[in-house]
Design an enzyme around this catalytic site. Structure first.
Site, PDB file in Angstrom:
ATOM      1  N   ASP A  15     -10.900   3.014   4.322  1.00 29.15           N
ATOM      2  CA  ASP A  15     -11.184   1.577   4.295  1.00 29.15           C
ATOM      3  C   ASP A  15     -12.699   1.307   4.260  1.00 29.15           C
ATOM      4  O   ASP A  15     -13.121   0.181   4.000  1.00 29.15           O
ATOM      5  CB  ASP A  15     -10.613   0.917   5.562  1.00 29.15           C
ATOM      6  CG  ASP A  15      -9.447  -0.010   5.268  1.00 29.15           C
ATOM      7  OD1 ASP A  15      -9.333  -0.473   4.124  1.00 29.15           O
ATOM      8  OD2 ASP A  15      -8.656  -0.240   6.196  1.00 29.15           O
ATOM      9  N   LYS A  24       0.844  -1.206   0.000  1.00 28.28           N
ATOM     10  CA  LYS A  24       0.000   0.000   0.000  1.00 28.28           C
ATOM     11  C   LYS A  24       0.876   1.252   0.000  1.00 28.28           C
ATOM     12  O   LYS A  24       0.621   2.203  -0.734  1.00 28.28           O
ATOM     13  CB  LYS A  24      -0.949  -0.011   1.216  1.00 28.28           C
ATOM     14  CG  LYS A  24      -2.053  -1.070   1.096  1.00 28.28           C
ATOM     15  CD  LYS A  24      -2.856  -1.257   2.387  1.00 28.28           C
ATOM     16  CE  LYS A  24      -3.832  -2.422   2.254  1.00 28.28           C
ATOM     17  NZ  LYS A  24      -4.588  -2.713   3.483  1.00 28.28           N
ATOM     18  N   GLN A  74      -4.588  -1.449   9.805  1.00 23.91           N
ATOM     19  CA  GLN A  74      -4.521  -2.779   9.200  1.00 23.91           C
ATOM     20  C   GLN A  74      -5.068  -3.842  10.158  1.00 23.91           C
ATOM     21  O   GLN A  74      -4.720  -3.877  11.327  1.00 23.91           O
ATOM     22  CB  GLN A  74      -3.068  -3.087   8.800  1.00 23.91           C
ATOM     23  CG  GLN A  74      -2.885  -4.382   8.025  1.00 23.91           C
ATOM     24  CD  GLN A  74      -3.503  -4.377   6.635  1.00 23.91           C
ATOM     25  OE1 GLN A  74      -3.709  -3.340   6.039  1.00 23.91           O
ATOM     26  NE2 GLN A  74      -3.821  -5.550   6.127  1.00 23.91           N
TER      27      GLN A  74
END
Ligand code: GUN
Length: 291
Positions: free
Chosen positions: A119, A52, A96
């Site tokens: 997200d 990412k 994450q």
């Protein structure tokens, strides 16, 4: 049979984003800025977050990686989240998953400012997605929808069977495929571990979206001729390669591909799309902040 090439599509999207960022920066504005928080040393998570951050660089975004030890307390993590919420230089960020087991993930995700939640995990954003309101759609379901859109895969009136009801893939994609949208407008069945006669059900599907994490679960005899097959499985299976593992999907690709009309390979299908969609969401967050 058409292969839904996630690698190429993701690369096209990244080129589009890089072009937009170049124009923004040439116009005298700052670049978009994504932050990623990771707690602990989980190998797969470190790999994903590394990809990412590298992708940010490729498209001209600024990025910040916040690495915390797996002993981080819930309060310390919450403090970091509040810090990122209040940091004007950060347009969007992700925490994450999975987090260390002593941390309540929901509590952390709920603390993320929905306007920075690229997200799309916050209940506000999930709810807005279900209502087809402007929002950040999570990377994996968003990536599937974008692949279907860019390859113009017919979905209206089709029977979609989603296998797996996880919060980050199965649940959201089952909602998205049923919305009055294109792609979408499909009749959706959400199958899970308690579903009876799952093979019979899959056999009736025009579109199969498998997000189970069980290698070779979807076999040729379960798939109707001409079905669209989307494989979201990414299981690491040990092998003799230098890396020591290979990535395997949920679908017996060798035998299913011939029967399908469209199919995603693993690797190179849905996986690469997730990063492209995270960048897409970050650019959107940036544009909303500066406008
Ligand atoms: N873990 C697995 N997939 C994801 C994702 O899309 N976002 C975050 N934050 N964690 C993940």
């Amino acid at each position: 049979m058409t292969i839904l090439d996630g690698r190429k599509t993701s690369s096209d999207i990244k080129d589009e984003i890089a072009f937009a960022v170049k124009e923004i920066v040439a116009g005298g504005s700052r670049a978009p800025h994504l932050a990623a928080v990771i707690a602990g040393e989980d190998g797969a998570s470190l790999t994903y977050v590394g990809s990412k951050v590298r992708a940010c660089k490729k498209v001209g975004f600024d990025s910040t990686l916040v690495k915390l030890p797996d002993t981080v307390t819930e309060d310390e993590l919450l403090n970091k989240v509040h810090e990122l919420n209040n940091d004007d230089a950060i347009d969007g960020y992700i925490v994450q998953l999975p987090l260390p087991s002593h941390i309540d993930s929901q509590k952390i995700l709920m603390a993320v400012d929905p306007s920075k939640d690229v997200d799309g995990f916050h209940p506000t954003n999930f709810g807005r997605m279900a209502l087809n309101l402007p929002t950040y759609i999570s990377a994996t379901p968003h990536g599937i929808m974008e692949l279907l859109k860019r390859y113009d895969v017919p979905t209206e009136g089709k029977h979609t069977v989603v296998i797996g009801r996880s919060d980050i893939v199965g649940k959201p994609i089952s909602i998205l495929m049923g919305l009055k949208t294109k792609p979408g407008n499909s009749t959706v069945t959400l199958a899970h571990s308690r579903t009876k006669n799952i093979s019979d059900l899959i056999q009736e599907a025009d579109i199969i979206i498998s997000a189970l994490g069980v290698p070779n679960f979807v076999k040729a005899e379960m798939v109707k001729d001409g079905a669209v097959v989307i494989d979201v499985g990414i299981t690491r299976v040990k092998d003799d390669s230098e890396k020591g593992y290979k990535i395997v999907g949920d679908v017996d690709y060798e035998n299913v591909a011939n029967k399908s009309s469209f199919i995603t390979p693993v690797p190179g299908g849905v996986g690469p799309m997730t990063i492209a969609m995270l960048l897409t969401n970050t650019l959107k967050a940036y544009l909303q902040r500066i406008n």
